[in-house]
Enzyme design. Structure first.
Site, mmCIF file in Angstrom:
data_model
loop_
_atom_site.group_PDB
_atom_site.id
_atom_site.type_symbol
_atom_site.label_atom_id
_atom_site.label_comp_id
_atom_site.label_asym_id
_atom_site.label_seq_id
_atom_site.Cartn_x
_atom_site.Cartn_y
_atom_site.Cartn_z
ATOM 1 N N THR A 47 0.816 -1.214 0.000
ATOM 2 C CA THR A 47 0.000 0.000 0.000
ATOM 3 C C THR A 47 0.849 1.262 0.000
ATOM 4 O O THR A 47 0.499 2.263 -0.632
ATOM 5 C CB THR A 47 -0.950 -0.004 1.213
ATOM 6 N N THR A 71 1.212 -4.354 4.309
ATOM 7 C CA THR A 71 0.917 -4.653 5.719
ATOM 8 C C THR A 71 0.352 -6.042 5.946
ATOM 9 O O THR A 71 0.343 -6.527 7.086
ATOM 10 C CB THR A 71 -0.061 -3.611 6.300
#
Length: 332
Positions: free
Chosen positions: A14, A97
């Site tokens: 991300t 993540t």
């Protein structure tokens, strides 16, 4: 005062992603548009205010696809960066993540470089309104350049918080405060005025570990069997048939499984598979009970199943003796 030199390795995620406009915080992954490490540094040029940061070429890999191959490559790349430039004071690794905590823990057990290594990600893509990518990157660089980060193994930095790789886990799909260390809390914080530290981990950490993966082609297969009401051992037997050398039982708290799973795990143990008892609770120790000892299962201490799997796989590169594996789990 001259700025410290920090290497930045990008693996995607991300923190590198560009979505369909500033309000796209959900479907950006479908765009498939991720910046390389140098592109991330260009997008957030303020990072150069806190250190002399340079990009190290790697490749972008969605974090659910990151495993042994990428982990070994990152360990070797960190070796290369420090060997080629002795002026490097720290390394930051950008990461998705989803599996960030697993990569960080693997690095914390296997790195041999003397400089701090900080793994960083973000909850919002680099293109989003109010993205956390830029500030997380800046703070990760600040931590990597901080003398207090030395000797702490790999660290994780998001949301201004410095976490130990062994203890941190992702606890929310979308909230900014997703990374937490349930049992013990943060090591410190990257505040606006300075980096502050409050505690140090006591378990053994990189670079002072007994694990050297440089000559390995693969890790021993270790699987996780998640126990739930009515589980009948089918998954355990499938893992055994697939050639697992170790199985982590993600059981009920404080550390047991269904009768069906227990029977299958005992069969696996009789076949020479190392069985490690963890829990799905997310925090707290598995106690070394008489029942576990009689079954030949090893308690996973307070490691969550995904972390226990990594340590067991590395332990099996050293020994398959239960007493030695128990020692390793008491040490790391």
């Amino acid at each position: 005062m001259s700025k410290k030199k920090i290497a930045f390795i990008g693996t995607g995620g991300t923190i590198s992603s560009l979505g369909n406009g500033p309000l796209d915080t959900v479907n950006y992954g479908a765009m498939g548009n991720m910046l390389q490490a140098d592109g991330i540094l260009d997008k957030f040029p303020d990072v150069q205010r806190v250190a002399e940061v340079f990009a190290v070429p790697y490749r972008n890999v969605p974090s659910p696809q990151i495993a042994w191959t990428e982990w070994r490559q990152l360990v070797l790349l960190c070796d290369k960066v420090v060997k080629e430039d002795p002026q490097v004071a720290g390394i930051v690794i950008g990461h998705g993540t989803a599996s960030l905590e697993e990569t960080a823990y693997f690095l914390s057990l296997t790195l041999k470089v003397p400089v701090p290594v900080v793994v960083v990600g973000s909850q919002r893509p680099a293109s989003a309104l109010s993205t956390d990518a830029g500030l997380n990157l800046v703070n990760a660089v600040r931590v990597a350049a901080d003398e207090g980060a030395r000797g702490l193994g790999a660290l994780v930095l998001l949301n201004d918080e410095i976490q130990a790789a062994r203890e941190v886990t992702k606890t929310s799909t979308g909230r900014m405060q997703t990374f937490r260390s349930p049992d013990f809390g943060v090591l410190g914080q990257a505040d606006g005025d300075k980096v502050v530290w409050y505690r140090r981990p006591l378990r053994r950490l990189a670079p002072e570990t007994e694990f050297d993966i440089r000559g390995l082609d693969a890790l021993p297969r270790v699987d996780i069997a998640y126990s739930y009401a009515g589980a009948d051992g089918t998954a355990v037997r499938a893992f055994t048939d697939a050639g697992a050398k170790g199985i982590v039982a993600a059981g009920f708290a404080p550390g047991f499984v269904t009768p069906g799973d227990a029977a299958a795990l005992k069969e696996a143990r009789a076949a020479g598979v190392v069985v490690l008892q963890s829990t799905r609770a997310g925090s707290g120790r598995v106690f070394p009970t008489t029942k576990l000892a009689e079954a030949g299962f090893i308690p996973a201490d307070n490691l969550n199943p995904q972390k226990a799997r990594i340590l067991l796989a590395l332990a099996l590169t050293v020994s398959s003796e239960p007493a030695e594996i128990e020692r390793i789990f008491a040490t790391y």
